[in-house]
Design a protein around this motif. Structure first.
Motif, mmCIF file in Angstrom:
data_model
loop_
_atom_site.group_PDB
_atom_site.id
_atom_site.type_symbol
_atom_site.label_atom_id
_atom_site.label_comp_id
_atom_site.label_asym_id
_atom_site.label_seq_id
_atom_site.Cartn_x
_atom_site.Cartn_y
_atom_site.Cartn_z
ATOM 1 N N HIS A 132 0.799 -1.229 0.000
ATOM 2 C CA HIS A 132 0.000 0.000 0.000
ATOM 3 C C HIS A 132 0.829 1.276 0.000
ATOM 4 O O HIS A 132 0.282 2.369 -0.091
ATOM 5 C CB HIS A 132 -0.918 0.045 1.232
ATOM 6 N N THR A 133 2.129 1.139 0.187
ATOM 7 C CA THR A 133 2.993 2.323 0.177
ATOM 8 C C THR A 133 4.215 1.998 -0.661
ATOM 9 O O THR A 133 4.483 0.814 -0.943
ATOM 10 C CB THR A 133 3.483 2.681 1.599
ATOM 11 N N ASP A 156 6.300 -0.428 1.152
ATOM 12 C CA ASP A 156 5.705 -1.765 1.019
ATOM 13 C C ASP A 156 6.114 -2.410 -0.303
ATOM 14 O O ASP A 156 6.460 -3.591 -0.351
ATOM 15 C CB ASP A 156 4.161 -1.655 0.951
ATOM 16 N N TYR A 166 -5.543 3.773 1.741
ATOM 17 C CA TYR A 166 -4.351 2.969 1.485
ATOM 18 C C TYR A 166 -4.541 2.236 0.160
ATOM 19 O O TYR A 166 -4.913 1.062 0.148
ATOM 20 C CB TYR A 166 -4.119 1.975 2.619
#
Ligand SMILES: Cc1cc2nc3c(=O)[nH]c(=O)nc-3n(C[C@H](O)[C@H](O)[C@H](O)COP(=O)(O)OP(=O)(O)OC[C@H]3O[C@@H](n4cnc5c(N)ncnc54)[C@H](O)[C@@H]3O)c2cc1C
Ligand SMILES: [Zn+2]
Lengths: 439, 92
Positions: free
Chosen positions: A146-147, A150, A191
């Protein structure tokens, strides 16, 4: 994308409907292929309930998946059959009966990949080995990113997996949508899904059947499964334990193997042995039965929920542990609320699904999020604990290496990195954040 | 959800708090003198009591202060909360 058996529309894939047909399928070793709502019937007898004998070569404390699998491989690989598995409650009624049954091997570190992949390979042949249906369904797992961080961590883990011979790939959001159409891949959520790792060989199995399959097999081989038998103390002679005290009397033993998951420190305290374990409640829940909507397994660390659809049709969900130490086999309601919020954001179609029931188990966490397996300062006491939220998937693999460790009095190479002394030497296997899901 | 008694703010809902593990674990008085075994004990080993357990909590969404509690790890009931400089109270 792999074919997903639970979603087959081919009528030939259906499980036989009558108990007799199901039994016939079982007896000739044919695994049931498409469980759907038709779970196989059980045989009338699974295991005997003998009175405990005076003495055994090996006493295993804990009749969960790990204790039962250890007995199975002691018999199968080492020819040791004079074994008792002591269970304080009902067989496989601890975490084994409460887990969300996710099986995968996409861990980061070489040590973890080795043991979990060994286990996954055993899962792939377990139904035949046990001659019992366990409904192992390799429907794949998506671990969402989600980032940007990540994404980088995920790609790194995929590369590490591939180097270790573990099937893994990085998939972009449009591929996530193809594999699991109900995941919310829109970009305007808090997210957003930036992609995922995918392990096609991951799956789920019917946890109770796994326990019963092992139990039936070891019972046939002469192992005594003794339920309602709590170990309450130990008989000690110097550096050896010569017997266990139980609620059904004293039992002498050549070797003792502890496989008591969340209750391990209650036992090690009796031995005067300190282990770096903290027991925490871990909760899970299921929805009402739904039509097949969710063809794979989806896990997300950032919003922290994991979801699969059971053979019968319930959505099965779990998240992280409750923060505090506990032994109560339940947890706090706000944890469930948080997990449901995450689930509904990721899967908007779940918003109208009713929650059917929730429950908790007690898991044993370690400082480096890896298990503790191997020898203890006692000559003949062996330890298996610390699997935290993820030990179901290790059931056959652990049973194999733990049996080897017990039989040979030295750690199997796959168990060696997980010894108790790593907390003193500093050789930790730090899977916190490196694993595909956090504890 | 439980109400937890913050020694400074009074009863507040559980979601305002953060768990901090075993209480009364002092920092080693002579860190340089510790053996590897002793360091490991200090860093990684904590009691995992089944029953009444003295542990640390922080009122992270309130006064943000740390305090201690005696809680039953089977029923999860709080038997006492007290300030960090106070001794563990006698509870039943
Ligand atoms: C909600 C939840 C979800 C989970 N999801 C997953 C998942 O998706 N995938 C995964 O891989 N893992 C998962 N796990 C973790 C997994 O269930 C455990 O790691 C694993 O079951 C531990 O090994 P075990 O099966 O031997 O433990 P258990 O099944 O807990 O067995 C230990 C047994 O020891 C017995 N015992 C304890 N003390 C004594 C005593 N003094 N005398 C006699 N017997 C005793 C207990 O009654 C118990 O039956 C989950 C756990 C929970 C609670
Ligand atoms: Zn306060």
């Amino acid at each position: 994308m792999t074919t997903v058996d639970a979603f087959s529309t081919d009528p030939d894939d259906a499980v036989p409907h009558t108990p007799a047909a199901a039994a016939a399928g079982r007896l000739n070793g044919t695994p049931p292929r498409t469980p759907g709502a038709d779970l196989p019937e059980h045989p009338d007898a699974l295991w005997k309930n003998p009175e405990p004998k005076k003495a055994y070569d090996v006493v295993i404390v804990g009749g969960g998946g790990h204790g039962l699998a250890t007995a199975h491989y002691l018999v199968k690989n080492h020819g040791i059959t004079n074994i008792a598995v002591l269970e304080k409650g009902w067989l496989a009624g601890g975490n084994m009966a409460r887990n969300t049954t996710l099986i995968r091997s996409n861990y980061l570190w070489d040590e973890s990949a080795a043991i979990y992949e060994h286990s996954l390979k055993l899962w792939e042949g377990l139904e035949e080995d046990l001659g019992y249906p366990i409904l192992f369904s390799q429907r794949g797992v998506l671990n969402l990113a989600h980032t940007l961080q990540d994404v980088r961590d995920s790609v790194r883990r995929v590369e590490a997996n591939v180097l270790n011979g573990v099937d893994a790939e990085w998939v972009e959001p449009d591929e996530v949508r193809k594999i699991c159409p109900i995941v919310n891949t829109s970009t305007d959520i808090r997210y957003p899904v930036l992609g995922a790792t995918y392990q096609p060989r991951a799956g789920i199995a019917k946890h109770d059947y796994v326990g019963w399959g092992f139990a039936r097999r070891i019972d046939e081989a002469g192992v005594d499964i003794i339920q309602n038998c709590e170990v309450t103390g130990f008989v000690r002679d110097g550096n050896r334990i010569t017997g266990v005290r139980t609620t059904r009397g004293d039992i002498a033993c050549g070797k003792v193997a502890l496989a008591a998951a969340g209750s391990t420190s209650v036992l090690t305290d009796m031995l005067g042995l300190r282990v770096p374990i903290q027991s925490h409640p871990l909760q899970a829940l299921v929805s009402e039965l739904l039509e097949p909507v969710h063809p794979t397994i989806v896990m997300s660390n950032a919003v922290h929920v994991y979801v699969s659809q059971a053979h019968k049709g319930e959505l099965v969900m779990g998240a992280g542990v409750d923060a505090y130490n506990g032994y109560g086999q339940r947890g706090a309601f706000h944890i469930i609320e948080r997990q449901m919020a995450a689930a509904v954001e990721l899967f908007p179609v779940f918003a109208r699904a009713h929650l059917l029931r929730t429950w908790g188990g007690i898991v044993d966490t370690t400082p480096d999020a890896s298990p503790i397996v191997g020898r203890t300062p006692y000559d003949n006491v062996f330890l298996n604990c610390g699997w935290g939220t993820g030990g179901f998937k290790a059931t056959p693999g652990l049973g194999w290496v733990f049996a080897d460790t017990i039989a040979n009095d030295e750690p199997h190479p796959y168990a060696a990195p997980f010894s108790l002394d790593r907390f003193v030497t500093g050789r930790l296997v730090d899977e916190h954040g490196a694993a595909a899901v956090a504890h | 959800m439980q109400m937890i008694q913050c020694p400074w703010c009074g009863p507040r809902e559980e979601v305002e708090f953060h768990y901090g593990g075993q209480a009364h674990v002092p920092y080693p008085s002579e860190p340089a003198a510790l053996s590897d075994e002793e360091w490991a004990q200090y860093l990684f080993f904590r009691d995992n009591t089944r029953g009444l357990f003295a542990e640390r909590w922080s009122h992270s969404a309130g006064c943000r202060k740390w305090f201690n509690a005696v809680r039953d790890t089977v029923t999860y009931r709080f038997h006492a909360t007290y300030r960090p400089d106070e001794p563990r109270p006698v509870t039943a």
